[in-house]
Design a protein around this motif. Sequence first.
Motif, PDB file in Angstrom:
ATOM      1  N   PRO A 236       0.799  -1.232   0.000  1.00 14.39           N
ATOM      2  CA  PRO A 236       0.000   0.000   0.000  1.00 14.39           C
ATOM      3  C   PRO A 236       0.832   1.284   0.000  1.00 14.39           C
ATOM      4  N   LEU A 237       2.084   1.189   0.440  1.00 14.75           N
ATOM      5  CA  LEU A 237       2.958   2.360   0.452  1.00 14.75           C
ATOM      6  C   LEU A 237       3.383   2.765  -0.949  1.00 14.75           C
ATOM      7  N   TYR A 238       3.344   1.797  -1.876  1.00 12.60           N
ATOM      8  CA  TYR A 238       3.891   2.037  -3.208  1.00 12.60           C
ATOM      9  C   TYR A 238       2.845   2.027  -4.324  1.00 12.60           C
ATOM     10  N   ALA A 239       1.694   1.463  -4.067  1.00 13.43           N
ATOM     11  CA  ALA A 239       0.681   1.372  -5.121  1.00 13.43           C
ATOM     12  C   ALA A 239      -0.709   1.623  -4.545  1.00 13.43           C
ATOM     13  N   ASP A 240      -1.417   2.606  -5.097  1.00 16.11           N
ATOM     14  CA  ASP A 240      -2.764   2.936  -4.620  1.00 16.11           C
ATOM     15  C   ASP A 240      -3.733   1.768  -4.785  1.00 16.11           C
ATOM     16  N   THR A 241      -3.414   0.891  -5.736  1.00 15.34           N
ATOM     17  CA  THR A 241      -4.274  -0.273  -5.979  1.00 15.34           C
ATOM     18  C   THR A 241      -4.441  -1.116  -4.719  1.00 15.34           C
ATOM     19  N   PHE A 242      -3.418  -1.101  -3.872  1.00 14.48           N
ATOM     20  CA  PHE A 242      -3.445  -1.952  -2.677  1.00 14.48           C
ATOM     21  C   PHE A 242      -3.779  -1.182  -1.400  1.00 14.48           C
ATOM     22  N   ARG A 243      -4.223   0.070  -1.549  1.00 17.20           N
ATOM     23  CA  ARG A 243      -4.560   0.848  -0.353  1.00 17.20           C
ATOM     24  C   ARG A 243      -5.799   0.307   0.361  1.00 17.20           C
ATOM     25  N   PHE A 244      -6.541  -0.568  -0.335  1.00 17.89           N
ATOM     26  CA  PHE A 244      -7.697  -1.185   0.320  1.00 17.89           C
ATOM     27  C   PHE A 244      -7.265  -2.019   1.527  1.00 17.89           C
ATOM     28  N   LEU A 245      -5.992  -2.452   1.538  1.00 16.57           N
ATOM     29  CA  LEU A 245      -5.482  -3.204   2.685  1.00 16.57           C
ATOM     30  C   LEU A 245      -5.464  -2.342   3.939  1.00 16.57           C
ATOM     31  N   TYR A 246      -5.204  -1.043   3.743  1.00 15.57           N
ATOM     32  CA  TYR A 246      -5.269  -0.111   4.871  1.00 15.57           C
ATOM     33  C   TYR A 246      -6.698  -0.011   5.401  1.00 15.57           C
ATOM     34  N   ASP A 247      -7.650  -0.001   4.462  1.00 19.47           N
ATOM     35  CA  ASP A 247      -9.056   0.117   4.843  1.00 19.47           C
ATOM     36  C   ASP A 247      -9.527  -1.122   5.619  1.00 19.47           C
ATOM     37  N   ILE A 248      -8.983  -2.268   5.230  1.00 17.53           N
ATOM     38  CA  ILE A 248      -9.398  -3.525   5.874  1.00 17.53           C
ATOM     39  C   ILE A 248      -8.701  -3.728   7.218  1.00 17.53           C
ATOM     40  N   PHE A 249      -7.369  -3.560   7.229  1.00 11.73           N
ATOM     41  CA  PHE A 249      -6.591  -3.883   8.426  1.00 11.73           C
ATOM     42  C   PHE A 249      -6.149  -2.664   9.235  1.00 11.73           C
ATOM     43  N   GLY A 250      -6.063  -1.519   8.565  1.00  7.45           N
ATOM     44  CA  GLY A 250      -5.549  -0.337   9.247  1.00  7.45           C
ATOM     45  C   GLY A 250      -4.060  -0.183   8.992  1.00  7.45           C
ATOM     46  N   ASP A 251      -3.614   1.070   8.836  1.00 11.52           N
ATOM     47  CA  ASP A 251      -2.207   1.287   8.503  1.00 11.52           C
ATOM     48  C   ASP A 251      -1.259   0.875   9.623  1.00 11.52           C
ATOM     49  N   LYS A 252      -1.659   1.093  10.877  1.00 13.42           N
ATOM     50  CA  LYS A 252      -0.793   0.724  11.995  1.00 13.42           C
ATOM     51  C   LYS A 252      -0.678  -0.789  12.120  1.00 13.42           C
ATOM     52  N   THR A 253      -1.782  -1.484  11.858  1.00 12.27           N
ATOM     53  CA  THR A 253      -1.761  -2.949  11.928  1.00 12.27           C
ATOM     54  C   THR A 253      -0.786  -3.516  10.905  1.00 12.27           C
ATOM     55  N   LEU A 254      -0.828  -2.975   9.672  1.00  9.90           N
ATOM     56  CA  LEU A 254       0.092  -3.442   8.635  1.00  9.90           C
ATOM     57  C   LEU A 254       1.527  -3.087   8.974  1.00  9.90           C
ATOM     58  N   MET A 255       1.734  -1.930   9.595  1.00 10.67           N
ATOM     59  CA  MET A 255       3.090  -1.540   9.984  1.00 10.67           C
ATOM     60  C   MET A 255       3.648  -2.511  11.019  1.00 10.67           C
ATOM     61  N   TYR A 256       2.839  -2.847  12.028  1.00 10.21           N
ATOM     62  CA  TYR A 256       3.289  -3.797  13.055  1.00 10.21           C
ATOM     63  C   TYR A 256       3.496  -5.192  12.452  1.00 10.21           C
ATOM     64  N   ALA A 257       2.596  -5.574  11.542  1.00  7.90           N
ATOM     65  CA  ALA A 257       2.730  -6.879  10.883  1.00  7.90           C
ATOM     66  C   ALA A 257       4.019  -6.928  10.073  1.00  7.90           C
ATOM     67  N   HIS A 258       4.335  -5.816   9.399  1.00  3.19           N
ATOM     68  CA  HIS A 258       5.566  -5.742   8.602  1.00  3.19           C
ATOM     69  C   HIS A 258       6.788  -5.966   9.488  1.00  3.19           C
ATOM     70  N   ARG A 259       6.755  -5.383  10.667  1.00  2.99           N
ATOM     71  CA  ARG A 259       7.883  -5.539  11.590  1.00  2.99           C
ATOM     72  C   ARG A 259       7.972  -6.958  12.138  1.00  2.99           C
ATOM     73  N   ILE A 260       6.814  -7.549  12.427  1.00  7.02           N
ATOM     74  CA  ILE A 260       6.801  -8.927  12.928  1.00  7.02           C
ATOM     75  C   ILE A 260       7.373  -9.883  11.886  1.00  7.02           C
ATOM     76  N   PHE A 261       6.932  -9.713  10.621  1.00  7.46           N
ATOM     77  CA  PHE A 261       7.450 -10.582   9.563  1.00  7.46           C
ATOM     78  C   PHE A 261       8.924 -10.272   9.277  1.00  7.46           C
ATOM     79  N   GLY A 262       9.327  -9.030   9.537  1.00  8.21           N
ATOM     80  CA  GLY A 262      10.737  -8.685   9.389  1.00  8.21           C
ATOM     81  C   GLY A 262      11.597  -9.438  10.391  1.00  8.21           C
ATOM     82  N   VAL A 263      11.123  -9.506  11.625  1.00  6.91           N
ATOM     83  CA  VAL A 263      11.842 -10.269  12.660  1.00  6.91           C
ATOM     84  C   VAL A 263      11.881 -11.747  12.278  1.00  6.91           C
ATOM     85  N   MET A 264      10.758 -12.252  11.778  1.00  7.90           N
ATOM     86  CA  MET A 264      10.681 -13.650  11.347  1.00  7.90           C
ATOM     87  C   MET A 264      11.676 -13.923  10.212  1.00  7.90           C
TER      88      MET A 264
END
Length: 231
Positions: free
Chosen positions: A35-63
């Motif tokens: 969603p940071l790079y393509a407006d086509t995927f901004r619906f993910l923000y609407d579904i999960f929330g931008d903070k949720t995706l940010m935390y998820a990104h960090r969790i998967f980064g640690v993984m």
Amino acid sequence: MLINKKYVPRHEKAFAMCHWLNAFAFFMLFLTALPLYADTFRFLYDIFGDKTLMYAHRIFGVMFIVTPIIGFIIARKGYIVMIKEIFSFGKRDMEFMQKFPLELMGKDPEMPPQGFYNGGEKMNIALQLALSVVIVVSGLILWMGDSILPATITSLAIPVHSIGAAVCFAAALGHIYLAAGVNPDSLHGMKDGTIKASYAAHHHGAWVNELIAQGVVTREEIEQAEKEDHH
């Protein structure tokens, strides 16, 4: 001895498991950042929330970071072999790379005997490792942010992280295509740790010779498996 008179043992199951976990973490990292790079995927923000995706990104980064570390502990042999192989790129590997495009075009060139990993696999592994270091280091810099590091460093990390991730994703797609589309037999090694003896003899002849010399399999078993596979 061949497994079921047909398969050669190749990867430890723990190594294969770490491979899939690392791949899963990478693709989830890519998905949560889209969603940071393509407006086509901004619906993910609407579904999960931008903070949720940010935390998820960090969790998967640690993984993504932790998985190979754990893998080096529980599947040390596989990781040591992989590291040794990418630093042993030689004449036969260069010859393999020159002839590989012909194989992609459906021809059957006579390939030089390859080791545990062929020349193409070695290049892919080396590229993925280098890119992984780039995205991990730049990602950690972005995670720490301006409050810890100078703004010039974090601002530079943004394009480095983005470009590194894009190239890594493109390389991953190429890897998937070659494994699942061109050489599906190789994918079997990441399912249960074994590959067809006929495939191993054709694509990893030097490694099969090593297995024969070690007494893991016999030449007769390999030849019989090849005959049966061609019928």
